[in-house]
Write an enzyme that holds these catalytic residues in place. Structure first.
Site, PDB file in Angstrom:
ATOM      1  N   HIS A  25       6.468  -1.098   3.055  1.00 24.95           N
ATOM      2  CA  HIS A  25       6.416  -2.480   3.551  1.00 24.95           C
ATOM      3  C   HIS A  25       5.567  -3.341   2.638  1.00 24.95           C
ATOM      4  O   HIS A  25       4.472  -2.970   2.255  1.00 24.95           O
ATOM      5  CB  HIS A  25       5.905  -2.561   4.995  1.00 24.95           C
ATOM      6  CG  HIS A  25       4.601  -1.877   5.266  1.00 24.95           C
ATOM      7  ND1 HIS A  25       4.445  -0.504   5.265  1.00 24.95           N
ATOM      8  CD2 HIS A  25       3.380  -2.379   5.563  1.00 24.95           C
ATOM      9  CE1 HIS A  25       3.194  -0.197   5.551  1.00 24.95           C
ATOM     10  NE2 HIS A  25       2.524  -1.315   5.730  1.00 24.95           N
TER      11      HIS A  25
ATOM     12  N   HIS B 284       3.449  -6.636   2.337  1.00 23.50           N
ATOM     13  CA  HIS B 284       2.778  -7.721   3.050  1.00 23.50           C
ATOM     14  C   HIS B 284       3.054  -9.023   2.302  1.00 23.50           C
ATOM     15  O   HIS B 284       2.907  -9.067   1.081  1.00 23.50           O
ATOM     16  CB  HIS B 284       1.262  -7.510   3.065  1.00 23.50           C
ATOM     17  CG  HIS B 284       0.821  -6.335   3.876  1.00 23.50           C
ATOM     18  ND1 HIS B 284       0.487  -6.443   5.199  1.00 23.50           N
ATOM     19  CD2 HIS B 284       0.665  -5.037   3.549  1.00 23.50           C
ATOM     20  CE1 HIS B 284       0.129  -5.253   5.661  1.00 23.50           C
ATOM     21  NE2 HIS B 284       0.232  -4.374   4.671  1.00 23.50           N
TER      22      HIS B 284
ATOM     23  N   GLN C 107       0.880  -1.157   0.000  1.00 23.61           N
ATOM     24  CA  GLN C 107       0.000   0.000   0.000  1.00 23.61           C
ATOM     25  C   GLN C 107       0.923   1.214   0.000  1.00 23.61           C
ATOM     26  O   GLN C 107       1.519   1.557   1.012  1.00 23.61           O
ATOM     27  CB  GLN C 107      -0.971  -0.080   1.184  1.00 23.61           C
ATOM     28  CG  GLN C 107      -2.067  -1.128   0.878  1.00 23.61           C
ATOM     29  CD  GLN C 107      -2.771  -1.656   2.091  1.00 23.61           C
ATOM     30  OE1 GLN C 107      -2.133  -2.196   2.988  1.00 23.61           O
ATOM     31  NE2 GLN C 107      -4.087  -1.526   2.114  1.00 23.61           N
TER      32      GLN C 107
ATOM     33  N   HIS D  47       6.514   3.972   5.918  1.00 26.28           N
ATOM     34  CA  HIS D  47       7.775   3.245   5.718  1.00 26.28           C
ATOM     35  C   HIS D  47       7.389   2.085   4.795  1.00 26.28           C
ATOM     36  O   HIS D  47       6.545   1.255   5.176  1.00 26.28           O
ATOM     37  CB  HIS D  47       8.271   2.750   7.085  1.00 26.28           C
ATOM     38  CG  HIS D  47       9.603   2.050   7.064  1.00 26.28           C
ATOM     39  ND1 HIS D  47      10.418   1.990   8.172  1.00 26.28           N
ATOM     40  CD2 HIS D  47      10.267   1.384   6.087  1.00 26.28           C
ATOM     41  CE1 HIS D  47      11.520   1.309   7.886  1.00 26.28           C
ATOM     42  NE2 HIS D  47      11.442   0.926   6.618  1.00 26.28           N
TER      43      HIS D  47
END
Lengths: 196, 196
Positions: free
Chosen positions: A113, A115, A100, A111
Site C-alpha cells: 500500500h 500512502h 513501507q 498487502h
C-alpha cells in the site's frame, strides 16, 4: 473471498462499493473510493492529515517487487489520478508518497500500500513540524492494522504488532459511516475529474 | 545539457559513467550506477543507512504527476531492479520507498526522486528506532540539496533551503572517490543480477 454466490458477470456489473474488497485480511469495501483494472484506493481509518489515503494493488502480495510491470504501472497511475483530485479538494501543493515495503520497514498489513498524503505549506506547524509527520506515519502504520483489528472488521492478521504505539491512540478512529461518506464524496469527485 | 558535442549515436554508445547526468542542477555522473531508457539510479552523498540510493526519471521535472505512464512505469521497475540487488548486497529484508513530491512535502531538489532505503530488523535500534529514520529523511532531504551545494557540484539551485537541519550536519558527506567506487561496485552487481 465470499461474494455471496454471484457470477463473475454479475460481479463485474456491480458498482464498486458493493463488491467485497480486502486490504490484507480486512474487509474495506465501504472505504474504497476508486478501483481500476489492478488497483484500488481507500480512505484511511486514522488519516494523519486531511485527505490521507492508501492505494493498493488488487492482488494481495506483501512485497512491492513482486508486482508485475502492469500492476506496478497501474498502481502509480492510480496514485497520480488520486493526487489530481486531492490537489483540487484539499488545495494541496505537495504530497508525501510512501511505501513501507516489508515488516522491518514498519509495514503491518502484508498487502502493498502506498500512502498518499496531501501537503500544504505549514500544515504541520501546530503538530511539531514536517518531521513529526514521518514519526506519525511510522505510528500510523501500526494503527492501520491495530485500528482495523479493533474495529473488528476481520479476525485474522499475520504480523507482530510491530509499530503499535499507545501514544498514538489519542488520534481517534473514525466511524464506518464517516468513512463511507468520505469515500462516496471522493468517488464522485474522481469521476468528475475523469470526465474532463 | 552540454554533452561535449557528441552525436546522439556516439552518446548512446558511451558507457553510462561517461555521460553527463544531472540531478536537478547538480552534475551527478560519478554517483550514477544504473541507467534505463527513462530513469537513472544514484548513490547518496549522505546515506541514512547503508545502501540508501535515489532513483530518478531522466527527464527533469519536479512533480510526480507530470511523469508520463511510460516514465512512471520505468521509474518503479528500476526501483524494483535496484531493490533486488540491494537485497542481496545488504541482506535487506525490507525497504522504505518514499517520494517527497513538492516543496511543502520536504522536497529540496526540484527533480522527482524516489528514496530507496534497505532495512533490516533492528537496524535503527542504536539510532533512536524506526521513527527516527523518517525524521532523518526529512533532514536528509535538506542535506541532498545542501550537501551537493557545499560540494560545489553546481552553482544554481532553485529552492528555499527548507528542511536543512544543522543537527544533521554531523552525518559526514562522503568524498567523490568513495561514491564513485560504490557506484562502480553497484553497477557491476546490477549487471550480475541482470545476467541471471
Amino acid at each position: 473471498m465470499d461474494e455471496g454466490g454471484v457470477t463473475e458477470e454479475e460481479h463485474e456489473a456491480m458498482p464498486p462499493a458493493s463488491r467485497a474488497i480486502y486490504f490484507g485480511s480486512f474487509l474495506v469495501t465501504p472505504q474504497v473510493f476508486h478501483t481500476t483494472a489492478h488497483s484500488f484506493a481507500l480512505v484511511n481509518l486514522k488519516p494523519l492529515l486531511p485527505g490521507h489515503v492508501l492505494v493498493c494493488p488488487k492482488r494481495q502480495t506483501p512485497r512491492f517487487a513482486s508486482l508485475t510491470p502492469i500492476e506496478t504501472q497501474d498502481l502509480f497511475l492510480t496514485v497520480q489520478r488520486v493526487q489530481r483530485t486531492l490537489t483540487r479538494l484539499y488545495a494541496a501543493t505537495a504530497f508525501n508518497v510512501a511505501i513501507q515495503d516489508g515488516e522491518a520497514a514498519g509495514q503491518t498489513v502484508p498487502h502493498v500500500h502506498a500512502h498518499v498524503i496531501p501537503r500544504r505549506e505549514g500544515d504541520m506547524d501546530k503538530r511539531g513540524g514536517g518531521d513529526k509527520l514521518y514519526e506519525m506515519l511510522e505510528g500510523e502504520e501500526g494503527d492501520v492494522a491495530a485500528s482495523l483489528r479493533e474495529a473488528g472488521e476481520a479476525a485474522e492478521l499475520e504480523g507482530s504488532g510491530r509499530g503499535i504505539r499507545p501514544d498514538e491512540g489519542s488520534r481517534p478512529a473514525r466511524g464506518e459511516e464517516e468513512m463511507r461518506k468520505e469515500a462516496e464524496w471522493l468517488r464522485e469527485e474522481m469521476m468528475r475529474d475523469a470526465e474532463q
